[in-house]
Design a protein around this motif. Structure first.
Motif, PDB file in Angstrom:
ATOM      1  N   ASN A   1       0.817  -1.213   0.000  1.00  0.00           N
ATOM      2  CA  ASN A   1       0.000   0.000   0.000  1.00  0.00           C
ATOM      3  C   ASN A   1       0.848   1.259   0.000  1.00  0.00           C
ATOM      4  OD1 ASN A   1      -2.481  -1.375   0.090  1.00  0.00           O
ATOM      5  ND2 ASN A   1      -2.329  -1.610   2.292  1.00  0.00           N
ATOM      6  N   THR A   2       0.203   2.365  -0.364  1.00  0.00           N
ATOM      7  CA  THR A   2       0.849   3.677  -0.341  1.00  0.00           C
ATOM      8  C   THR A   2      -0.048   4.642   0.423  1.00  0.00           C
ATOM      9  OG1 THR A   2       1.966   3.297  -2.451  1.00  0.00           O
ATOM     10  CG2 THR A   2       1.683   5.580  -1.785  1.00  0.00           C
ATOM     11  N   GLU A   3       0.560   5.432   1.286  1.00  0.00           N
ATOM     12  CA  GLU A   3      -0.170   6.457   2.031  1.00  0.00           C
ATOM     13  C   GLU A   3      -0.027   7.778   1.282  1.00  0.00           C
ATOM     14  OE1 GLU A   3       0.954   8.738   5.959  1.00  0.00           O
ATOM     15  OE2 GLU A   3       0.090   6.785   6.461  1.00  0.00           O
ATOM     16  N   ILE A   4      -1.170   8.363   0.923  1.00  0.00           N
ATOM     17  CA  ILE A   4      -1.207   9.623   0.186  1.00  0.00           C
ATOM     18  C   ILE A   4      -1.779  10.705   1.095  1.00  0.00           C
ATOM     19  CG2 ILE A   4      -2.160  10.839  -1.811  1.00  0.00           C
ATOM     20  CD1 ILE A   4      -0.326   8.521  -2.612  1.00  0.00           C
ATOM     21  N   THR A   5      -1.052  11.802   1.240  1.00  0.00           N
ATOM     22  CA  THR A   5      -1.553  12.961   1.978  1.00  0.00           C
ATOM     23  C   THR A   5      -1.863  14.059   0.975  1.00  0.00           C
ATOM     24  OG1 THR A   5      -0.191  12.403   3.901  1.00  0.00           O
ATOM     25  CG2 THR A   5      -1.053  14.661   3.780  1.00  0.00           C
ATOM     26  N   LEU A   6      -3.128  14.501   0.966  1.00  0.00           N
ATOM     27  CA  LEU A   6      -3.554  15.612   0.113  1.00  0.00           C
ATOM     28  C   LEU A   6      -3.748  16.850   0.973  1.00  0.00           C
ATOM     29  CD1 LEU A   6      -6.376  14.113  -2.163  1.00  0.00           C
ATOM     30  CD2 LEU A   6      -4.006  14.551  -2.766  1.00  0.00           C
ATOM     31  N   GLU A   7      -3.244  17.979   0.500  1.00  0.00           N
ATOM     32  CA  GLU A   7      -3.518  19.251   1.161  1.00  0.00           C
ATOM     33  C   GLU A   7      -4.686  19.882   0.421  1.00  0.00           C
ATOM     34  OE1 GLU A   7      -0.995  22.718   3.164  1.00  0.00           O
ATOM     35  OE2 GLU A   7      -0.619  22.501   1.016  1.00  0.00           O
ATOM     36  N   LEU A   8      -5.823  20.011   1.109  1.00  0.00           N
ATOM     37  CA  LEU A   8      -7.039  20.551   0.495  1.00  0.00           C
ATOM     38  C   LEU A   8      -7.052  22.069   0.524  1.00  0.00           C
ATOM     39  CD1 LEU A   8      -9.551  18.028   2.101  1.00  0.00           C
ATOM     40  CD2 LEU A   8      -8.353  17.847  -0.098  1.00  0.00           C
ATOM     41  N   ALA A   9      -6.485  22.623   1.565  1.00  0.00           N
ATOM     42  CA  ALA A   9      -6.349  24.065   1.768  1.00  0.00           C
ATOM     43  C   ALA A   9      -5.198  24.221   2.760  1.00  0.00           C
ATOM     44  CB  ALA A   9      -7.640  24.652   2.330  1.00  0.00           C
ATOM     45  N   PRO A  10      -4.642  25.411   2.887  1.00  0.00           N
ATOM     46  CA  PRO A  10      -3.540  25.577   3.845  1.00  0.00           C
ATOM     47  C   PRO A  10      -3.923  25.057   5.236  1.00  0.00           C
ATOM     48  CG  PRO A  10      -3.752  27.527   2.494  1.00  0.00           C
ATOM     49  CD  PRO A  10      -4.942  26.660   2.182  1.00  0.00           C
ATOM     50  N   GLY A  11      -3.162  24.085   5.715  1.00  0.00           N
ATOM     51  CA  GLY A  11      -3.395  23.525   7.043  1.00  0.00           C
ATOM     52  C   GLY A  11      -4.465  22.446   7.111  1.00  0.00           C
ATOM     53  N   ILE A  12      -5.123  22.140   5.992  1.00  0.00           N
ATOM     54  CA  ILE A  12      -6.166  21.111   5.980  1.00  0.00           C
ATOM     55  C   ILE A  12      -5.706  19.961   5.089  1.00  0.00           C
ATOM     56  CG2 ILE A  12      -8.552  20.545   5.413  1.00  0.00           C
ATOM     57  CD1 ILE A  12      -9.237  23.460   6.029  1.00  0.00           C
ATOM     58  N   GLU A  13      -5.479  18.802   5.720  1.00  0.00           N
ATOM     59  CA  GLU A  13      -4.970  17.646   5.002  1.00  0.00           C
ATOM     60  C   GLU A  13      -5.906  16.457   5.137  1.00  0.00           C
ATOM     61  OE1 GLU A  13      -1.100  16.934   6.645  1.00  0.00           O
ATOM     62  OE2 GLU A  13      -0.258  18.746   5.754  1.00  0.00           O
ATOM     63  N   LEU A  14      -5.852  15.597   4.144  1.00  0.00           N
ATOM     64  CA  LEU A  14      -6.623  14.362   4.142  1.00  0.00           C
ATOM     65  C   LEU A  14      -5.637  13.245   3.785  1.00  0.00           C
ATOM     66  CD1 LEU A  14     -10.052  13.751   2.694  1.00  0.00           C
ATOM     67  CD2 LEU A  14      -8.185  12.348   1.859  1.00  0.00           C
ATOM     68  N   VAL A  15      -5.708  12.125   4.510  1.00  0.00           N
ATOM     69  CA  VAL A  15      -4.803  11.011   4.259  1.00  0.00           C
ATOM     70  C   VAL A  15      -5.607   9.806   3.799  1.00  0.00           C
ATOM     71  CG1 VAL A  15      -3.090   9.460   5.283  1.00  0.00           C
ATOM     72  CG2 VAL A  15      -3.187  11.852   6.002  1.00  0.00           C
ATOM     73  N   SER A  16      -5.117   9.143   2.760  1.00  0.00           N
ATOM     74  CA  SER A  16      -5.763   7.955   2.231  1.00  0.00           C
ATOM     75  C   SER A  16      -4.720   6.866   2.010  1.00  0.00           C
ATOM     76  CB  SER A  16      -6.448   8.288   0.900  1.00  0.00           C
ATOM     77  OG  SER A  16      -7.051   7.130   0.354  1.00  0.00           O
ATOM     78  N   ILE A  17      -5.115   5.624   2.250  1.00  0.00           N
ATOM     79  CA  ILE A  17      -4.269   4.473   1.957  1.00  0.00           C
ATOM     80  C   ILE A  17      -4.836   3.814   0.699  1.00  0.00           C
ATOM     81  CG2 ILE A  17      -3.386   2.260   2.778  1.00  0.00           C
ATOM     82  CD1 ILE A  17      -2.480   4.616   4.506  1.00  0.00           C
ATOM     83  N   ILE A  18      -4.022   3.733  -0.347  1.00  0.00           N
ATOM     84  CA  ILE A  18      -4.432   3.077  -1.588  1.00  0.00           C
ATOM     85  C   ILE A  18      -3.357   2.046  -1.944  1.00  0.00           C
ATOM     86  CG2 ILE A  18      -5.720   5.097  -2.363  1.00  0.00           C
ATOM     87  CD1 ILE A  18      -3.473   5.728  -4.318  1.00  0.00           C
ATOM     88  N   THR A  19      -3.643   1.201  -2.917  1.00  0.00           N
ATOM     89  CA  THR A  19      -2.635   0.221  -3.306  1.00  0.00           C
ATOM     90  C   THR A  19      -1.452   0.932  -3.958  1.00  0.00           C
ATOM     91  OG1 THR A  19      -3.556  -0.186  -5.502  1.00  0.00           O
ATOM     92  CG2 THR A  19      -4.373  -1.581  -3.690  1.00  0.00           C
ATOM     93  N   LYS A  20      -0.294   0.334  -3.798  1.00  0.00           N
ATOM     94  CA  LYS A  20       0.917   0.878  -4.409  1.00  0.00           C
ATOM     95  C   LYS A  20       0.754   0.929  -5.926  1.00  0.00           C
ATOM     96  CE  LYS A  20       5.919   0.197  -4.449  1.00  0.00           C
ATOM     97  NZ  LYS A  20       7.023  -0.643  -3.968  1.00  0.00           N
ATOM     98  N   SER A  21       0.127  -0.101  -6.478  1.00  0.00           N
ATOM     99  CA  SER A  21      -0.112  -0.166  -7.920  1.00  0.00           C
ATOM    100  C   SER A  21      -0.978   1.009  -8.386  1.00  0.00           C
ATOM    101  CB  SER A  21      -0.779  -1.496  -8.270  1.00  0.00           C
ATOM    102  OG  SER A  21      -1.137  -1.535  -9.630  1.00  0.00           O
ATOM    103  N   SER A  22      -2.031   1.332  -7.642  1.00  0.00           N
ATOM    104  CA  SER A  22      -2.902   2.458  -8.007  1.00  0.00           C
ATOM    105  C   SER A  22      -2.150   3.781  -7.942  1.00  0.00           C
ATOM    106  CB  SER A  22      -4.122   2.515  -7.094  1.00  0.00           C
ATOM    107  OG  SER A  22      -4.968   1.435  -7.348  1.00  0.00           O
ATOM    108  N   ALA A  23      -1.331   3.964  -6.920  1.00  0.00           N
ATOM    109  CA  ALA A  23      -0.557   5.204  -6.790  1.00  0.00           C
ATOM    110  C   ALA A  23       0.383   5.370  -7.976  1.00  0.00           C
ATOM    111  CB  ALA A  23       0.221   5.201  -5.481  1.00  0.00           C
ATOM    112  N   GLU A  24       1.001   4.265  -8.403  1.00  0.00           N
ATOM    113  CA  GLU A  24       1.913   4.322  -9.542  1.00  0.00           C
ATOM    114  C   GLU A  24       1.149   4.577 -10.835  1.00  0.00           C
ATOM    115  OE1 GLU A  24       3.922   0.577  -9.096  1.00  0.00           O
ATOM    116  OE2 GLU A  24       5.280   1.365  -7.558  1.00  0.00           O
ATOM    117  N   THR A  25       0.012   3.910 -11.025  1.00  0.00           N
ATOM    118  CA  THR A  25      -0.799   4.087 -12.234  1.00  0.00           C
ATOM    119  C   THR A  25      -1.290   5.532 -12.357  1.00  0.00           C
ATOM    120  OG1 THR A  25      -1.521   1.785 -12.211  1.00  0.00           O
ATOM    121  CG2 THR A  25      -2.901   3.334 -13.432  1.00  0.00           C
TER     122      THR A  25
END
Length: 69
Positions: free
Chosen positions: A22-46
């Motif tokens: 798996n790969t952990e992805i952190t998205l910054e939605l706005a300054p100081g606001i983050e969302l973390v998602s765990i997706i497959t490593k294959s999906s992150a690469e694709t």
């Protein structure tokens, strides 16, 4: 991109942490606001998810799905 899910949050990939499966992805939605998602490593690469890339967090039920344009 068209999708049936009602909740889509656009952000910038702030951090990518690859694991064995798996790969952990952190998205910054706005300054100081983050969302973390765990997706497959294959999906992150694709999806080509790297720091600085724009992506969408798509929320359906209890899952967060990451999408790109």
């Amino acid at each position: 991109m068209e999708i049936s899910a009602r909740n889509s949050l656009k952000g910038t990939v702030k951090k990518v942490v690859h694991g064995g499966v798996n790969t952990e992805i952190t998205l910054e939605l706005a300054p100081g606001i983050e969302l973390v998602s765990i997706i497959t490593k294959s999906s992150a690469e694709t999806l080509g998810l790297v720091e600085g890339k724009q992506a969408h967090a798509v929320i359906k039920s209890s899952d967060v799905i990451v999408a790109v344009d």
